[in-house]
Design an enzyme around this catalytic site. Sequence first.
Site, mmCIF file in Angstrom:
data_model
loop_
_atom_site.group_PDB
_atom_site.id
_atom_site.type_symbol
_atom_site.label_atom_id
_atom_site.label_comp_id
_atom_site.label_asym_id
_atom_site.label_seq_id
_atom_site.Cartn_x
_atom_site.Cartn_y
_atom_site.Cartn_z
ATOM 1 N N HIS A 31 0.809 -1.231 0.000
ATOM 2 C CA HIS A 31 0.000 0.000 0.000
ATOM 3 C C HIS A 31 0.831 1.266 0.000
ATOM 4 O O HIS A 31 0.298 2.367 -0.083
ATOM 5 C CB HIS A 31 -0.961 0.018 1.173
ATOM 6 N N LYS A 86 -0.421 19.336 1.490
ATOM 7 C CA LYS A 86 -0.418 18.597 2.760
ATOM 8 C C LYS A 86 -1.300 19.312 3.769
ATOM 9 O O LYS A 86 -1.368 20.529 3.797
ATOM 10 C CB LYS A 86 0.999 18.551 3.349
#
Lengths: 483, 137
Positions: free
Chosen positions: A406, A482
Site C-alpha cells: 500500500h 499537505k
Amino acid sequence: MSEKTRTGTIDFERLSEYKYRIPRQGKMRVDAVFYASERILEDLAAEDYASLRQLMGVATLPGVVEPALSMPDIHWGYGFPIGGVAAFDPREGGVVSPGGVGFDINCGVRLLVSDITREELEGRKERLADELFRSVPSGVGRGRKDFRIGRPDLKRLLVEGPSWLVERGYGEPGDIDGIESRGRLAGADPDAVSERAYQRGQPQLGTLGSGNHFLEVQYVDEIYDEDAARAYGLHPGQVTVLIHSGSRGLGHQVCSEYVERFLQVAPRYGIELVDRQLAAAPVDSPEGRAYLGAMSAAANFAFANRQLIAHFTREAFTRSGFGGRPLRVLYDLAHNNAKLEEHGGKEVLVHRKGATRAFGPGNPELPERYREAGQPVLVPGDMGRYSFVLAGTEGSMRETFGSSAHGAGRKMSRRRAKKAARGRALIREMAKMGILVRAAGRATVDEEMSEAYKDAAEVVEVTDGAGIGKKVARLRPRIVVKG
Amino acid sequence: MIRMLDHTADVGFEVEAPSVDGLFEEALRGLLLVMFDAPPEGDGEEEREVRLSAPDLETLLVRWLNELIFLVQGEGFVPVSAEVRVEEGYSLLARLRGVPLDVGKYGWQGEIKGATFHGLEVVHRNGSLHARVILDV
C-alpha cells in the site's frame, strides 16, 4: 534462519527470492508469511524485528486462516503491523479486530487521470497549487464553508456512500464505477455509530486531514506494462491527481470505542490477547456484527470523503484554466478495512491494515474495463520521489487473499524526521526539483520528508518479483498539498 | 516528568508523578507536547469540566487522552491546566482551564487519531506512578 532479538529468537525460512515463512511457534495458531528483499530484511532487523513479532501476534488470534501475512512495506504498528493481512473464518470462531483495521477506517487513495499534458501543467502550476490548497482544507479547527451536511443526510450518506453525493451534483455518475465495491459497503449501520463519532465526522467531510495524507498533482513518467496501462487509460506525460485520505474523526472514534468494547468482551469469548490493541470478538457475535456495521458506515464515509475532495479538485482545475478537461476516476481503493470475501472456496473476513486489495484478472467484482488487466493497485511513495500503479495478479489471489502493498512504509520516526529536517528548507529544496508544496504547517512537511520513508521502488520491485502485483506505471509529483 | 518516545509510525510518551491525579495532569502536558511545538502556557480564560469513568485505570487514561484530543481537535479548546481527581472504581473529575485553538501561534504538529492500548501500562515504581502511552497520528 534464526535471528536473536531482545525479546527472544525468531525463526524463519526463505521460501523463494522474496518470500519468507515463520513456522508456527509459541501461541501462534498458523504459520506467518512475509515478503522482503535483503534491504527490507535489514530494515526489519534495525527495529529488532518488532513488526514481525506483531505479525506473529496476529497469527495467535482465533479462527485465523493460514497464513497470517505481511506485505513488503511492513512496518511497526500497534497490534497489527502496518502492511498486515489476515483472514478469519467465521465458521471456525474467526474474529474481527478493530485494531486490525486501524483508526483510519477505509483510509485509501483515489487516482484521477486527465488528458492534460505535463507541459500544459507547468505554465499553470503556481495558480493550480494555490487553488488546490484553498479548495482542500486539512479540516483541523475548521470545516468546509462551502459544504455542510445535516445529521439525517449524513446518516443516509453512511449507508449510500459517494452515490449520495453524485446524485446531488458532487461528481459524475461514471465516478462510482471506478470505486472499490462501488463505494458502498453492504451492512453499514448508521445506528452503530456513536453520537461522538457523528460530532467528529460531520464538519470534516471533504477535508484531507494531516500526517501522511496528501493530494498530489503528478505526471506519468514511465510505463512498464503497455496492455494494462492501455486498459487503465494511462500514457506517458499525462497529468494525474492522487488523493490520500480516510474517514477522518468519524472513523477514528469508531475504532477507539470498539477497541475498548472488545477488550471488555474478549475474555468472555475465551480470546487471549498478546497485545491489547489486538482486541477482538467473534465475527459471528453481537459485538462483532455491531463493529462491522459501524466500520462499513465509516468506510462509506471515507469513500464519500474522497469523492467530495475529488469534486473540489475538479473545481480548482477549472478555476486554474483547465475547464472542460475531465478528471476521470481511474480507481479509488481502501487500504485499511475488513471485508467478507471468498478465498479458497470459503467466505472469510480479510483484514487489511495498510494493505491494498489486489484482485486479479477475471474477478467479477472489477469493472468490465479492468477485468482483463486485473484491479488497479495504487502504491503512493513519499512526496519527493514517485508513486506507482500496479495490477492485481493471479499470484495475489493465490497467495495473499487478493492483497498487495500500500505504500513505501516509514523508516524514520516522525520525531527523528523533524530533527533531521532542522536547518533545511525542504519546501525550497522541493521547488528546485520542480515540485510545489503547499502545506498548513511546516511540521507535516518535515516529518513526511522523502528520507523518512523507504524507497517505494524497492517495495514495488519485491511486490512484482514475488508475483503479488504487477508493475504498470510510475507517477512523479509536481504539486503536493499537505494538511 | 515527561519523556517522549520514538515509534516508527507513531508517537508516544512516558509520564511519572507521585499520585494518580498528578499522573493524569502530566498526561495532559505530554499530549500538548505531541500536539504543539510551543504549547500555550499559564492559565486559560475558558473553563471546562470533564467527567469520565472506566473499568480500569489504563482504560481511564486512554479515555482521558481521547477526551482531550476531542476538545482540541473537535471543539477548538486547548486545555492549558487541569485539576484532576481520580476516584477508585474508576472515575475522574477534571476542571480544565484553556484557550482557543490557534494552529499558527502554538505550532500545530498535526492531527492525532487516538490513544492506543499498544504497549500501554500504568505501574507503581519506586514510590511513584509511571505510565506509557502510544498515540496514533
